[in-house]
Design a protein around this motif. Structure first.
Motif, PDB file in Angstrom:
ATOM      1  N   LYS A  39      29.545  26.295  43.266  1.00  0.00           N
ATOM      2  CA  LYS A  39      29.675  25.456  42.072  1.00  0.00           C
ATOM      3  C   LYS A  39      31.050  25.614  41.408  1.00  0.00           C
ATOM      4  N   LYS A  40      31.939  26.373  42.069  1.00  0.00           N
ATOM      5  CA  LYS A  40      33.301  26.616  41.589  1.00  0.00           C
ATOM      6  C   LYS A  40      33.326  27.393  40.270  1.00  0.00           C
ATOM      7  N   LEU A  41      32.307  28.211  40.048  1.00  0.00           N
ATOM      8  CA  LEU A  41      32.260  29.108  38.892  1.00  0.00           C
ATOM      9  C   LEU A  41      32.729  30.480  39.383  1.00  0.00           C
ATOM     10  N   TYR A  42      34.039  30.571  39.604  1.00  0.00           N
ATOM     11  CA  TYR A  42      34.606  31.718  40.308  1.00  0.00           C
ATOM     12  C   TYR A  42      34.468  33.035  39.554  1.00  0.00           C
ATOM     13  N   LYS A  43      34.608  33.021  38.247  1.00  0.00           N
ATOM     14  CA  LYS A  43      34.459  34.258  37.458  1.00  0.00           C
ATOM     15  C   LYS A  43      33.039  34.802  37.612  1.00  0.00           C
ATOM     16  N   ASN A  44      32.040  33.930  37.490  1.00  0.00           N
ATOM     17  CA  ASN A  44      30.645  34.347  37.658  1.00  0.00           C
ATOM     18  C   ASN A  44      30.408  34.858  39.076  1.00  0.00           C
ATOM     19  N   ALA A  45      30.993  34.161  40.062  1.00  0.00           N
ATOM     20  CA  ALA A  45      30.846  34.579  41.459  1.00  0.00           C
ATOM     21  C   ALA A  45      31.429  35.970  41.661  1.00  0.00           C
ATOM     22  N   ILE A  46      32.616  36.202  41.107  1.00  0.00           N
ATOM     23  CA  ILE A  46      33.261  37.514  41.245  1.00  0.00           C
ATOM     24  C   ILE A  46      32.393  38.594  40.615  1.00  0.00           C
ATOM     25  N   ASP A  47      31.846  38.327  39.444  1.00  0.00           N
ATOM     26  CA  ASP A  47      30.992  39.315  38.765  1.00  0.00           C
ATOM     27  C   ASP A  47      29.768  39.674  39.609  1.00  0.00           C
ATOM     28  N   ASP A  48      29.081  38.655  40.119  1.00  0.00           N
ATOM     29  CA  ASP A  48      27.869  38.924  40.906  1.00  0.00           C
ATOM     30  C   ASP A  48      28.197  39.566  42.248  1.00  0.00           C
ATOM     31  N   LEU A  49      29.249  39.115  42.894  1.00  0.00           N
ATOM     32  CA  LEU A  49      29.619  39.703  44.178  1.00  0.00           C
ATOM     33  C   LEU A  49      30.083  41.145  44.005  1.00  0.00           C
ATOM     34  N   THR A  50      30.730  41.439  42.885  1.00  0.00           N
ATOM     35  CA  THR A  50      31.114  42.819  42.582  1.00  0.00           C
ATOM     36  C   THR A  50      29.865  43.683  42.408  1.00  0.00           C
ATOM     37  N   ARG A  78      31.048  40.719  54.418  1.00  0.00           N
ATOM     38  CA  ARG A  78      30.860  39.317  54.010  1.00  0.00           C
ATOM     39  C   ARG A  78      30.998  39.163  52.495  1.00  0.00           C
ATOM     40  N   VAL A  79      30.473  40.122  51.741  1.00  0.00           N
ATOM     41  CA  VAL A  79      30.564  40.025  50.283  1.00  0.00           C
ATOM     42  C   VAL A  79      32.016  40.224  49.835  1.00  0.00           C
ATOM     43  N   TYR A  80      32.729  41.177  50.453  1.00  0.00           N
ATOM     44  CA  TYR A  80      34.156  41.329  50.143  1.00  0.00           C
ATOM     45  C   TYR A  80      34.914  40.044  50.493  1.00  0.00           C
ATOM     46  N   PHE A  81      34.569  39.440  51.623  1.00  0.00           N
ATOM     47  CA  PHE A  81      35.206  38.195  52.049  1.00  0.00           C
ATOM     48  C   PHE A  81      34.997  37.104  51.013  1.00  0.00           C
ATOM     49  N   LEU A  82      33.758  36.934  50.573  1.00  0.00           N
ATOM     50  CA  LEU A  82      33.444  35.890  49.584  1.00  0.00           C
ATOM     51  C   LEU A  82      34.138  36.165  48.256  1.00  0.00           C
ATOM     52  N   ARG A  83      34.144  37.436  47.838  1.00  0.00           N
ATOM     53  CA  ARG A  83      34.812  37.761  46.568  1.00  0.00           C
ATOM     54  C   ARG A  83      36.320  37.537  46.703  1.00  0.00           C
ATOM     55  N   GLY A  84      36.883  37.886  47.858  1.00  0.00           N
ATOM     56  CA  GLY A  84      38.308  37.629  48.089  1.00  0.00           C
ATOM     57  C   GLY A  84      38.633  36.156  47.998  1.00  0.00           C
ATOM     58  N   PHE A  85      37.757  35.345  48.558  1.00  0.00           N
ATOM     59  CA  PHE A  85      37.909  33.893  48.501  1.00  0.00           C
ATOM     60  C   PHE A  85      37.870  33.424  47.045  1.00  0.00           C
ATOM     61  N   ALA A  86      36.941  33.965  46.254  1.00  0.00           N
ATOM     62  CA  ALA A  86      36.839  33.587  44.833  1.00  0.00           C
ATOM     63  C   ALA A  86      38.097  34.008  44.070  1.00  0.00           C
ATOM     64  N   TYR A  87      38.610  35.209  44.349  1.00  0.00           N
ATOM     65  CA  TYR A  87      39.844  35.648  43.693  1.00  0.00           C
ATOM     66  C   TYR A  87      40.999  34.707  44.028  1.00  0.00           C
ATOM     67  N   ILE A  88      41.091  34.312  45.288  1.00  0.00           N
ATOM     68  CA  ILE A  88      42.174  33.412  45.688  1.00  0.00           C
ATOM     69  C   ILE A  88      42.033  32.068  44.972  1.00  0.00           C
ATOM     70  N   LYS A  89      40.815  31.558  44.877  1.00  0.00           N
ATOM     71  CA  LYS A  89      40.601  30.293  44.173  1.00  0.00           C
ATOM     72  C   LYS A  89      40.982  30.413  42.691  1.00  0.00           C
ATOM     73  N   LYS A  90      40.892  31.626  42.121  1.00  0.00           N
ATOM     74  CA  LYS A  90      41.300  31.845  40.725  1.00  0.00           C
ATOM     75  C   LYS A  90      42.782  32.199  40.625  1.00  0.00           C
ATOM     76  N   GLN A  91      43.500  32.076  41.738  1.00  0.00           N
ATOM     77  CA  GLN A  91      44.931  32.354  41.800  1.00  0.00           C
ATOM     78  C   GLN A  91      45.270  33.840  41.631  1.00  0.00           C
ATOM     79  N   ASN A  92      44.327  34.724  41.868  1.00  0.00           N
ATOM     80  CA  ASN A  92      44.597  36.159  41.851  1.00  0.00           C
ATOM     81  C   ASN A  92      44.764  36.602  43.305  1.00  0.00           C
TER      82      ASN A  92
END
Length: 134
Positions: A39-50, A78-92
């Motif tokens: 849903k492109k809610l990257y901050k929420n995704a990062i929090d849950d994946l963390t 896989r979870v690190y991969f997904l969180r990495g993807f979310a960080y990249i989408k947030k420009q981090n």
């Protein structure tokens, strides 16, 4: 109510009603993180994946995966991969590349198994990830 909203609600209810055992909590956080990512809610995704990553380091998790360390490494990767993807989408990019590197260390096949996800990134970001042979 749309399917993704129902699924988010379902994951949140699972977390609220989850026993303290790490196994079901891991899956609830991971699943909700994936839904937030979609849903492109990257901050929420990062929090849950963390939260999901943190759970995988609890010793009592092995009660549920006795002798299956490879599966745990693949799930964690896989979870690190997904969180990495979310960080990249947030420009981090630093944190994103750090997570992708950790993901590869845990399970080297992770990139080949998820190449299609990188097509969603902007070309300039894909260019920065050349050293992953993507």
């Amino acid at each position: 109510m749309t399917n993704s909203v129902k699924n988010l609600k379902s994951c949140s209810e699972r977390l609220a009603n989850c026993p303290i055992h790490p196994y079901p909590r891991f899956y609830a956080f991971r699943d909700r993180g994936i839904l937030y990512l979609s849903k492109k809610l990257y901050k929420n995704a990062i929090d849950d994946l963390t939260s999901a990553i943190e759970i995988t380091y609890k010793k009592d998790l092995f009660i549920y995966w006795p002798g299956i360390k490879t599966k745990l490494f693949k799930l964690r990767s896989r979870v690190y991969f997904l969180r990495g993807f979310a960080y990249i989408k947030k420009q981090n990019l630093n944190k994103g590349i750090e997570d992708l590197t950790k993901s590869i260390e845990l399970y080297p096949k992770i990139i080949n198994e998820n190449k299609s996800k990188f097509k969603m990134l902007p070309p300039e970001i894909r260019g920065l990830l050349k050293f992953f042979d993507i």
